[in-house]
Design a protein around this motif. Structure first.
Motif, PDB file in Angstrom:
ATOM      1  N   GLU A  44     -24.401   7.943  55.160  1.00 60.30           N
ATOM      2  CA  GLU A  44     -25.408   8.575  54.305  1.00 60.30           C
ATOM      3  C   GLU A  44     -24.823   8.995  52.954  1.00 60.30           C
ATOM      4  N   PRO A  45     -25.202   8.302  51.863  1.00 62.30           N
ATOM      5  CA  PRO A  45     -24.662   8.659  50.546  1.00 62.30           C
ATOM      6  C   PRO A  45     -25.136  10.028  50.046  1.00 62.30           C
ATOM      7  N   ARG A  46     -26.287  10.499  50.527  1.00 67.21           N
ATOM      8  CA  ARG A  46     -26.781  11.809  50.081  1.00 67.21           C
ATOM      9  C   ARG A  46     -25.845  12.943  50.476  1.00 67.21           C
ATOM     10  N   LEU A  47     -25.048  12.753  51.501  1.00 64.22           N
ATOM     11  CA  LEU A  47     -24.156  13.819  51.962  1.00 64.22           C
ATOM     12  C   LEU A  47     -23.024  14.099  50.976  1.00 64.22           C
ATOM     13  N   HIS A  48     -22.861  13.238  49.996  1.00 67.01           N
ATOM     14  CA  HIS A  48     -21.803  13.415  48.999  1.00 67.01           C
ATOM     15  C   HIS A  48     -22.299  14.117  47.738  1.00 67.01           C
ATOM     16  N   ARG A  49     -23.556  14.457  47.712  1.00 67.28           N
ATOM     17  CA  ARG A  49     -24.127  15.125  46.533  1.00 67.28           C
ATOM     18  C   ARG A  49     -24.044  16.632  46.693  1.00 67.28           C
ATOM     19  N   LEU A  52     -27.412  18.613  47.768  1.00 62.69           N
ATOM     20  CA  LEU A  52     -28.031  18.221  49.030  1.00 62.69           C
ATOM     21  C   LEU A  52     -28.650  19.422  49.741  1.00 62.69           C
ATOM     22  N   GLN A  53     -29.888  19.267  50.171  1.00 63.82           N
ATOM     23  CA  GLN A  53     -30.556  20.265  51.001  1.00 63.82           C
ATOM     24  C   GLN A  53     -30.475  19.787  52.442  1.00 63.82           C
ATOM     25  N   LEU A  57     -32.871  16.988  55.731  1.00 61.20           N
ATOM     26  CA  LEU A  57     -32.452  15.812  56.500  1.00 61.20           C
ATOM     27  C   LEU A  57     -33.264  15.706  57.785  1.00 61.20           C
ATOM     28  N   TYR A  61     -29.930  13.682  62.032  1.00 63.38           N
ATOM     29  CA  TYR A  61     -28.717  14.016  61.293  1.00 63.38           C
ATOM     30  C   TYR A  61     -28.105  15.333  61.754  1.00 63.38           C
TER      31      TYR A  61
END
Length: 100
Positions: A44-49, A52-53, A57, A61
């Motif tokens: 999941e690339p969003r986890l590197h932002r 991220l809320q 998810l 997750y």
């Protein structure tokens, strides 16, 4: 078969065996789910932002567990242990010790 036959074959002759097998199936399900979740985390690339809320998810997750990781909690995940097997092994060792 006699107890000696069972022990020689490597099969414990124990009335707790169905409980252990059931515990093993439950543990397998828990471990399977957490490994699938960890796979999602890795992909999941969003986890590197930074923005991220986690609550946004989807449930697969496991956002609450992910939150504990992100906040630096390093506690043990004891729910990933087979408690029935641990109890059984403890009882076996205790009975062996008492027989000494």
């Amino acid at each position: 078969p006699s107890n000696a036959d069972s022990e020689e074959a490597g099969v414990p002759d124990d009335p707790n065996l169905p409980k252990l097998v059931h515990g093993t199936a439950e543990l397998h399900d828990r471990l399977s789910r957490i490994f699938q979740t960890m796979g999602l985390w890795l992909e999941e690339p969003r986890l590197h932002r930074n923005a991220l809320q986690l609550a946004a998810l989807p449930p697969q997750y496991d956002p609450s567990r992910l939150h504990t990781i992100f906040t630096g909690h390093v506690g043990l995940w004891l729910e990933m242990l087979n408690e029935a097997e641990l109890q059984y092994q403890r009882d076996v060792l205790l009975s062996q010790f008492q027989a000494l």
